[in-house]
Design an enzyme around this catalytic site. Structure first.
Site, short mmCIF file in Angstrom:
data_model
loop_
_atom_site.label_atom_id
_atom_site.label_comp_id
_atom_site.label_asym_id
_atom_site.label_seq_id
_atom_site.Cartn_x
_atom_site.Cartn_y
_atom_site.Cartn_z
N ASP A 115 22.06 16.35 58.43
CA ASP A 115 23.11 17.42 58.15
C ASP A 115 22.69 18.55 58.43
OD1 ASP A 115 25.47 18.51 57.61
OD2 ASP A 115 25.37 18.16 55.43
N ASP A 170 27.36 22.42 62.39
CA ASP A 170 26.98 21.53 61.53
C ASP A 170 27.09 20.12 61.83
OD1 ASP A 170 26.97 20.00 59.24
OD2 ASP A 170 28.79 20.89 58.42
#
Length: 483
Positions: free
Chosen positions: A107, A304
């Site tokens: 992430d 992201d």
């Protein structure tokens, strides 16, 4: 966390604290897999619940940001697994001594590393069915006796901080901070994922610890100070199995077989490192641009990998859909989304300040799902943000990233994109999952001794919303982590 969580199976790379010139450049590829999601359920209620959860998690991830003040040359390539039709991408790492293989989310929207531990009671949390890590199996685990808690749009994870050896690809980091979570909100993780590795900057870390990737790059172990992602697409292949080859994550080099032309870099604005954040310069529906805020801070966009959707301010969402005939705000469980005619084949192009060109979200990725029991009504993969003045207003997740080869460069701080090669596009096809395992490290580095703070942070709603929604439901902090 995010509509379609990136499940990444990663491997720890060993890096030497004293770089040794005799070591040769190495490359490691880690396949990703894809998991089935409620997005494709034949039950309208299940599908609506998935969409609602994805959107809510996305916003929660970014609502309350809490940024902190900020050899040997090797490379590694980790193959990814695409799960639940682009819902998550997973990778494998090794934790402890001897290393236990665990699948984790990668992430770029967060910066902490945590796993669900055997102390997590399935009856009281979301750990039921998850592969749990037992610290008693490791000869090198140390308990820091510091409580850890982190929140995402899709829920929370809490436990205790400690240190252990982590192997990722060709690298190994000794004494890397890791949180062992004895409580995980239901739906935050979905088997076979056991946790999350944040790939954001240390400023985002709830515990104050330096992320593993920064320990590696700061030790001078990478041939080049960058990480890259290539993500496959199985969005419209709901008839396939829940896991498919997912692409790759590389450390220390770019894979020239996966892109064509040059990599177009855009800088992270000075003083804004923490998130991998770029400033939008234009957004266009087909060839028609929409107005952006006069304030550059309101046009900041987090890149992201842990988020499935594209999060955008309400004013921008309204402007985008004003250019799509037949579109309108969705209601009920789909509130926060827009519905539009599937046949419109809508594309969206994003341009970033400092870059020379724009990058387009394909019509296939613009479409999140088709509403059941309708002929031509789709829900778009965009979600309205309402995050407050201190949070980023745009979060650019996998909806966008599947269309490009993305590069996250440490020095100078920037994010680059390149066009996918024909070879890369051909990899979005059914096939055997990568045969991955935790390999002996080729380089080792010892993490710096750092005081771990009590991690009690709620990351701005990010890719975890969709990423974790998909990562949780799908799986989805993103994804790492943020939208």
């Amino acid at each position: 966390m995010f509509t379609s969580c990136l499940l990444l199976s990663v491997y720890l790379l060993q890096a030497s604290a004293s770089p040794t010139p005799s070591l040769q450049r190495r490359e490691l590829h880690v396949p990703l897999s894809h998991i089935h999601s409620s997005r494709y359920s034949d039950d309208p209620a299940s599908q609506a619940a998935w969409a609602r959860s994805a959107g809510e998690r996305l916003v929660s991830k970014y609502r309350t940001p809490s940024p902190r003040a900020l050899s040997k040359r090797l490379t590694s390539n980790i193959s990814l697994v695409n799960a639940n039709h682009d819902g998550s991408y997973s990778g494998l790492l090794g934790l402890g001594t001897p290393p236990t293989p665990l699948n984790v989310l990668l992430d770029t929207g967060s910066a902490d590393f945590w796993v669900a531990s055997t102390g997590c009671a399935a009856a009281q949390s979301g750990c039921g069915g998850l592969p749990l890590w037992d610290p008693r199996t490791s000869e090198t685990y140390e308990n820091a006796s510091v409580r850890f808690e982190v929140g995402y749009g899709s829920g929370r994870a809490s436990g205790v901080l400690g240190w252990d050896t982590v192997q990722l690809g060709a690298f190994e980091v000794v004494h890397q901070p890791v949180a062992l979570c004895d409580h995980v909100s239901p739906g935050l993780l979905t088997s076979p994922v056991s946790g999350l590795m944040g790939l954001g900057f240390q400023q985002l870390s709830a515990s104050g610890a330096t992320p593993l990737w920064e320990n590696l790059v700061q030790a001078g172990l990478w041939s080049a100070p960058l990480m890259t992602f290539f993500l496959t697409r199985f969005l419209n292949s709901s008839a396939l199995g829940t896991q498919q080859p997912g692409g790759s994550f590389t450390m220390g080099y770019v894979d020239t077989s996966l892109y064509t032309g040059t990599i177009d870099y855009a800088p992270i604005p000075a003083g804004r490192a923490g998130y991998w954040l770029l400033e939008l310069s234009s957004v266009a529906v087909r060839s028609s641009s929409i107005p952006l805020s006069a304030s550059s801070s309101q046009n900041a966009a987090v890149i992201d990998t842990g988020t499935t959707l594209l999060l955008a301010p309400s004013s921008a969402i309204q402007a985008i859909f004003s250019l799509i005939p037949g579109s309108q705000p969705a209601t009920g469980d789909y509130a926060g989304y827009y519905q539009y005619p599937c046949s419109s084949n809508t594309t969206l192009t994003l341009s970033f300040s400092g870059a020379s060109r724009g990058w387009t979200i394909s019509a296939a990725d613009f479409q999140l799902l088709k509403l059941p029991n309708t002929q031509d009504t789709c829900i778009a993969a965009l979600y309205e943000s309402n995050l407050g003045n201190n949070a980023p207003q745009w979060v650019v997740g996998d909806t966008f990233l599947k269309n490009v080869y993305s590069v996250f460069r440490y020095d100078p701080p920037s994010v680059g994109f390149a066009s996918l090669s024909s070879e890369a596009r051909g990899l979005s096809a059914p096939g055997p999952l990568p045969n991955v395992s935790v390999l002996p490290p080729e380089a080792t580095v010892t993490a710096p001794a750092e005081k771990l703070s009590r991690a009690t942070r709620t990351p701005p709603s990010k890719g975890w919303d969709l990423g974790i929604v998909l990562a949780c439901l799908i799986l989805g902090h993103l994804t790492i982590a943020l939208l």
